[in-house]
Design a protein around this motif. Structure first.
Motif, PDB file in Angstrom:
ATOM      1  N   SER A  42       0.901  -1.353  -0.155  1.00 14.88           N
ATOM      2  CA  SER A  42       0.068  -0.063   0.186  1.00 14.88           C
ATOM      3  C   SER A  42       0.569   1.109   0.263  1.00 14.88           C
ATOM      4  N   VAL A  43      -0.012   2.085  -0.712  1.00 13.18           N
ATOM      5  CA  VAL A  43       1.422   3.463  -0.553  1.00 13.18           C
ATOM      6  C   VAL A  43      -0.635   4.739  -0.875  1.00 13.18           C
ATOM      7  N   ILE A  44       0.301   5.794  -0.544  1.00 17.17           N
ATOM      8  CA  ILE A  44      -0.589   6.525  -1.447  1.00 17.17           C
ATOM      9  C   ILE A  44      -0.994   7.650  -1.943  1.00 17.17           C
ATOM     10  N   ILE A  45      -2.076   7.549  -2.955  1.00 14.05           N
ATOM     11  CA  ILE A  45      -1.752   8.403  -4.145  1.00 14.05           C
ATOM     12  C   ILE A  45      -2.705   9.122  -4.216  1.00 14.05           C
ATOM     13  N   ASP A  46      -2.391  10.548  -4.226  1.00 17.31           N
ATOM     14  CA  ASP A  46      -3.441  11.628  -4.439  1.00 17.31           C
ATOM     15  C   ASP A  46      -4.064  11.507  -3.581  1.00 17.31           C
ATOM     16  N   GLY A  47      -3.710  11.167  -2.210  1.00 15.17           N
ATOM     17  CA  GLY A  47      -4.945  10.787  -0.883  1.00 15.17           C
ATOM     18  C   GLY A  47      -5.183  10.033  -0.228  1.00 15.17           C
ATOM     19  N   LYS A  48      -4.908   9.209  -1.621  1.00 19.13           N
ATOM     20  CA  LYS A  48      -5.890   7.845  -1.819  1.00 19.13           C
ATOM     21  C   LYS A  48      -4.827   6.262  -1.274  1.00 19.13           C
ATOM     22  N   LEU A  49      -5.448   5.557  -0.336  1.00 20.83           N
ATOM     23  CA  LEU A  49      -4.945   3.939  -0.334  1.00 20.83           C
ATOM     24  C   LEU A  49      -4.654   3.279  -1.533  1.00 20.83           C
ATOM     25  N   MET A  99       0.024  -1.354   6.986  1.00 20.24           N
ATOM     26  CA  MET A  99      -0.965  -0.684   7.876  1.00 20.24           C
ATOM     27  C   MET A  99      -0.858   0.681   8.307  1.00 20.24           C
ATOM     28  N   ILE A 100       0.639   1.447   8.682  1.00 21.55           N
ATOM     29  CA  ILE A 100       0.921   2.148   8.787  1.00 21.55           C
ATOM     30  C   ILE A 100       0.147   3.095   7.428  1.00 21.55           C
ATOM     31  N   MET A 101       0.482   2.768   6.111  1.00 21.11           N
ATOM     32  CA  MET A 101      -0.755   3.756   5.375  1.00 21.11           C
ATOM     33  C   MET A 101      -1.780   3.312   4.733  1.00 21.11           C
ATOM     34  N   ALA A 102      -2.245   2.653   5.705  1.00 21.89           N
ATOM     35  CA  ALA A 102      -3.802   2.377   5.917  1.00 21.89           C
ATOM     36  C   ALA A 102      -4.192   3.647   7.216  1.00 21.89           C
ATOM     37  N   THR A 103      -3.276   4.042   8.170  1.00 25.70           N
ATOM     38  CA  THR A 103      -3.909   4.917   9.540  1.00 25.70           C
ATOM     39  C   THR A 103      -4.047   5.911   9.222  1.00 25.70           C
ATOM     40  N   GLU A 104      -2.362   6.584   8.540  1.00 26.25           N
ATOM     41  CA  GLU A 104      -2.339   7.780   7.898  1.00 26.25           C
ATOM     42  C   GLU A 104      -3.602   7.878   7.079  1.00 26.25           C
ATOM     43  N   THR A 105      -4.396   7.087   5.616  1.00 27.64           N
ATOM     44  CA  THR A 105      -4.905   7.553   5.082  1.00 27.64           C
ATOM     45  C   THR A 105      -6.570   7.488   6.000  1.00 27.64           C
ATOM     46  N   LEU A 106      -6.291   6.836   6.761  1.00 33.03           N
ATOM     47  CA  LEU A 106      -7.401   6.728   7.622  1.00 33.03           C
ATOM     48  C   LEU A 106      -8.079   8.316   8.746  1.00 33.03           C
ATOM     49  N   ARG A 119     -11.664  -0.950  11.549  1.00 35.51           N
ATOM     50  CA  ARG A 119     -11.548  -2.055  10.835  1.00 35.51           C
ATOM     51  C   ARG A 119     -12.065  -1.971   9.840  1.00 35.51           C
ATOM     52  N   GLU A 120     -13.057  -1.298   8.899  1.00 36.42           N
ATOM     53  CA  GLU A 120     -12.758  -0.477   7.777  1.00 36.42           C
ATOM     54  C   GLU A 120     -11.603  -0.362   7.401  1.00 36.42           C
ATOM     55  N   GLY A 121     -11.330   0.619   7.821  1.00 32.25           N
ATOM     56  CA  GLY A 121     -10.055   1.298   7.111  1.00 32.25           C
ATOM     57  C   GLY A 121      -9.217   0.794   6.986  1.00 32.25           C
ATOM     58  N   ILE A 122      -8.787  -0.479   7.687  1.00 30.72           N
ATOM     59  CA  ILE A 122      -7.192  -1.181   7.957  1.00 30.72           C
ATOM     60  C   ILE A 122      -7.978  -2.720   6.899  1.00 30.72           C
ATOM     61  N   SER A 123      -8.684  -2.478   6.237  1.00 30.75           N
ATOM     62  CA  SER A 123     -10.407  -4.005   5.750  1.00 30.75           C
ATOM     63  C   SER A 123      -9.177  -4.404   5.131  1.00 30.75           C
ATOM     64  N   GLY A 124      -8.621  -3.841   4.394  1.00 31.15           N
ATOM     65  CA  GLY A 124      -7.437  -4.065   2.787  1.00 31.15           C
ATOM     66  C   GLY A 124      -6.617  -4.716   3.009  1.00 31.15           C
ATOM     67  N   ASN A 125      -6.059  -4.582   4.605  1.00 29.82           N
ATOM     68  CA  ASN A 125      -4.473  -4.950   4.666  1.00 29.82           C
ATOM     69  C   ASN A 125      -4.814  -6.285   4.908  1.00 29.82           C
ATOM     70  N   LEU A 126      -4.287  -7.779   5.314  1.00 25.49           N
ATOM     71  CA  LEU A 126      -3.711  -8.552   5.640  1.00 25.49           C
ATOM     72  C   LEU A 126      -2.808  -8.929   6.993  1.00 25.49           C
ATOM     73  N   CYS A 127      -3.660  -9.439   8.156  1.00 29.59           N
ATOM     74  CA  CYS A 127      -1.985  -9.748   8.866  1.00 29.59           C
ATOM     75  C   CYS A 127      -2.590 -10.458   9.198  1.00 29.59           C
ATOM     76  N   ILE A 135      -4.116  -4.433  16.456  1.00 27.78           N
ATOM     77  CA  ILE A 135      -3.277  -3.155  15.131  1.00 27.78           C
ATOM     78  C   ILE A 135      -4.578  -1.510  15.619  1.00 27.78           C
ATOM     79  N   VAL A 136      -5.608  -2.170  15.873  1.00 27.29           N
ATOM     80  CA  VAL A 136      -7.300  -1.454  16.153  1.00 27.29           C
ATOM     81  C   VAL A 136      -7.159  -0.410  17.484  1.00 27.29           C
ATOM     82  N   GLU A 137      -6.161  -1.731  18.243  1.00 27.19           N
ATOM     83  CA  GLU A 137      -5.766  -0.871  20.078  1.00 27.19           C
ATOM     84  C   GLU A 137      -4.226   1.169  18.860  1.00 27.19           C
ATOM     85  N   ALA A 138      -3.464   0.273  18.522  1.00 30.03           N
ATOM     86  CA  ALA A 138      -2.863   1.320  18.427  1.00 30.03           C
ATOM     87  C   ALA A 138      -3.303   2.412  17.168  1.00 30.03           C
TER      88      ALA A 138
END
Length: 150
Positions: A42-49, A99-106, A119-127, A135-138
């Motif tokens: 994951s990267v952020i392109i023009d504000g989108k994950l 996950m960190i990039m998803a966190t920034e986007t969220l 949970r929705e914001g990280i739903s595209g990232n598998l751990c 991760i949710v707590e963090a």
């Protein structure tokens, strides 16, 4: 890219993931599945994950791309990183850049997200290690610590 203007000559169908890792040496971006399913790239392109394994480089002229390698240079990264460390959200670490990039986007869209939002914001990232609760707590902790930054 990563807050700088860059250019590259490459085959237009070459994946952004490969350009980032091979040409720019941004090895923080990981290849997990190569199919856009895991979020490790994951990267952020023009504000989108965005999953960089799915994006041909020829479609990106004029875009703003932020990778984990560039995000590490920001004050917000330090807050997110420390929050992940403090709650033990990192185990093997392979998914963490995504996950960190998803966190920034969220947090850029919802600075004080609910648990459901996270949970929705990280739903595209598998751990495969943590079960997501830490991760949710963090992310929740980072939103409090970074109050006013996002």
């Amino acid at each position: 890219m990563n807050f700088k203007n860059v250019s590259i000559v490459a085959e237009p169908i070459k994946r952004l993931l490969d350009v980032l890792r091979e040409d720019f040496k941004f090895i923080g971006v990981k290849e997990g599945c190569g199919e856009g399913e895991c979020g490790a790239c994951s990267v952020i392109i023009d504000g989108k994950l965005i999953n960089s394994c799915l994006v041909p480089i020829g479609t990106l002229e004029g875009t703003k791309i932020i990778t984990i390698d560039g995000y590490r240079e920001t004050p917000k990264y330090e807050i997110v990183k420390q929050s992940f460390e403090d709650v033990g959200a990192v185990q093997c670490g392979f998914c963490i850049p995504g996950m960190i990039m998803a966190t920034e986007t969220l947090l850029s869209k919802k600075p004080r997200p609910s648990e459901a939002d996270i949970r929705e914001g990280i739903s595209g990232n598998l751990c495969r290690c943590t079960g997501y609760n830490m991760i949710v707590e963090a992310i929740s902790l980072a939103s409090v610590r970074g109050d006013g930054l996002w």
